[in-house]
Design an enzyme around this catalytic site. Sequence first.
Site, short mmCIF file in Angstrom:
data_model
loop_
_atom_site.label_atom_id
_atom_site.label_comp_id
_atom_site.label_asym_id
_atom_site.label_seq_id
_atom_site.Cartn_x
_atom_site.Cartn_y
_atom_site.Cartn_z
N SER A 18 0.82 -1.22 0.00
CA SER A 18 0.00 0.00 0.00
C SER A 18 0.86 1.27 0.00
O SER A 18 0.51 2.26 -0.64
CB SER A 18 -0.91 0.03 1.23
OG SER A 18 -1.83 -1.02 1.17
N LYS A 64 -8.37 -5.77 11.18
CA LYS A 64 -9.56 -5.39 10.40
C LYS A 64 -10.89 -5.58 11.16
O LYS A 64 -11.85 -4.84 10.90
CB LYS A 64 -9.64 -6.23 9.12
CG LYS A 64 -8.73 -5.76 8.00
CD LYS A 64 -8.94 -6.65 6.79
CE LYS A 64 -8.31 -6.08 5.55
NZ LYS A 64 -8.81 -6.70 4.33
N ASP A 110 -12.85 -3.28 -0.06
CA ASP A 110 -12.53 -4.52 -0.80
C ASP A 110 -13.64 -4.91 -1.78
O ASP A 110 -13.37 -5.38 -2.88
CB ASP A 110 -12.31 -5.68 0.18
CG ASP A 110 -10.99 -5.56 0.93
OD1 ASP A 110 -10.05 -4.97 0.37
OD2 ASP A 110 -10.90 -6.05 2.07
N ALA A 135 -15.11 -19.25 2.15
CA ALA A 135 -16.08 -18.52 2.97
C ALA A 135 -15.39 -17.76 4.11
O ALA A 135 -15.90 -17.67 5.22
CB ALA A 135 -17.12 -19.49 3.51
N GLY A 137 -12.73 -14.16 5.08
CA GLY A 137 -12.84 -12.70 5.03
C GLY A 137 -12.90 -12.14 3.62
O GLY A 137 -13.74 -11.27 3.33
N MET A 202 -1.39 -19.95 -3.14
CA MET A 202 -0.55 -18.84 -2.66
C MET A 202 0.85 -19.35 -2.31
O MET A 202 1.00 -20.50 -1.89
CB MET A 202 -1.20 -18.23 -1.40
CG MET A 202 -0.57 -16.92 -0.96
SD MET A 202 -1.29 -16.37 0.61
CE MET A 202 -2.88 -15.78 0.07
P1 ATR Z 1 -9.14 -14.69 4.22
O1 ATR Z 1 -9.35 -13.53 5.15
O2 ATR Z 1 -7.90 -14.58 3.38
O3 ATR Z 1 -10.36 -15.00 3.42
P2 ATR Z 1 -9.74 -16.81 6.07
O4 ATR Z 1 -10.82 -15.98 6.65
O5 ATR Z 1 -8.83 -17.56 6.98
O6 ATR Z 1 -8.79 -15.94 5.15
O7 ATR Z 1 -10.40 -17.85 5.03
C1 ATR Z 1 -9.67 -18.76 4.30
C2 ATR Z 1 -10.60 -19.51 3.34
O8 ATR Z 1 -9.78 -20.38 2.53
C3 ATR Z 1 -11.61 -20.40 4.01
O9 ATR Z 1 -12.76 -20.49 3.20
C4 ATR Z 1 -10.88 -21.76 4.07
O10 ATR Z 1 -11.72 -22.88 4.17
P3 ATR Z 1 -12.27 -23.39 5.62
O11 ATR Z 1 -13.40 -22.47 5.98
O12 ATR Z 1 -12.69 -24.77 5.40
O13 ATR Z 1 -11.09 -23.25 6.56
C5 ATR Z 1 -10.21 -21.72 2.72
N1 ATR Z 1 -9.01 -22.58 2.64
C6 ATR Z 1 -7.77 -22.31 3.12
N2 ATR Z 1 -6.93 -23.33 2.84
C7 ATR Z 1 -7.65 -24.27 2.15
C8 ATR Z 1 -7.35 -25.53 1.58
N3 ATR Z 1 -6.11 -26.06 1.64
N4 ATR Z 1 -8.34 -26.19 0.94
C9 ATR Z 1 -9.58 -25.67 0.88
N5 ATR Z 1 -9.94 -24.49 1.39
C10 ATR Z 1 -8.99 -23.79 2.03
#
Ligand code: ATR
Length: 283
Positions: A18, A64, A110, A135, A137, A202
């Site tokens: 940023s 946040k 966002d 599902a 943030g 990522m």
């Molecule tokens: P962000 O703020 O980046 O969205 P978060 O709130 O931790 O981060 O959410 C991560 C999302 O990626 C969630 O939907 C998570 O699934 P779960 O609710 O089942 O935890 C998903 N996610 C992260 N790693 C994953 C993986 N290896 N396979 C499938 N879904 C994944």
Amino acid sequence: MQPKKFGVIGHPIAHSLSKPMHEAVFKKLNLPHTYDAIDVIPENLKQFIETTDYDGLNVTIPHKVEVMKHLDEIKNEAKQIQAVNTISFSQLPTPNSQLQQSKIVGDNTDWVGFQESLKEEGINLQNKNVLVIGAGGVSRAILVSLKNNNANIILTNRTKQKAINLNQQLNLNAKIIDYQELTTKNQLPEADIIVNTTSIGMHPNTEQSPIPKEFLKPNHIIFDAVYNPLKTKLIKDAESIGCKTISGVNMLVHQGAQSLRIWLGINPPIEIMKKEVLKKLNN
Ligand code: ATR
């Protein structure tokens, strides 16, 4: 012109994109404003917000959600997303006093960042079938944008209950599909746009993708919220079969641009911002 002070608060904050992105705007537009990356530890958040002399702040991980407790007003979308990423300090006139009180207002940019990234590519979300994976943030912000644009939402998440809860909380009227089915059987629902909001792909897990390549079709538009690496496996796979693709970098840039509109009422130079972010990410 009076210089204004802006910044982003987070912890850690050293690798913030940023700062260079906003500084590039101020330089290009010859504005005297500054933008700092400020490391604020969670224990100091309240005091920082209540005593800061910044004119506007961006907020990033881990503040946040927590920051919402320390604001005077929270805009509607930020309430729905349950996260604030932009704060403005608006001056309130006080009777018989030279001191001005400021009202601390929280917003979330966002969801605008997402829809502007698609608009830029000429994509109108209205009545489109959009499959959202995840599902968390990031998903919340994108879902609010999809709802506001009257898209038909199909939602899937590894933990299905979270998708069901989100559907109810945000009143999305979404179709919920099973994540295991989606990722193991070649049964993608009818979708015009597929959005990855998870962290799959990522850095350092760059060989992972939420959807096997053979399930993709050339008419799918693929949006990946991940921007590190710039080209995720999902984006590369999609490109290789001729899909239109949009990177999370565009959402990052457009959310920043929206913060500048809120703080300064300017129309920021998007291309300059994008160029600066890409330069940093390529280094
Ligand atoms: P962000 O703020 O980046 O969205 P978060 O709130 O931790 O981060 O959410 C991560 C999302 O990626 C969630 O939907 C998570 O699934 P779960 O609710 O089942 O935890 C998903 N996610 C992260 N790693 C994953 C993986 N290896 N396979 C499938 N879904 C994944």
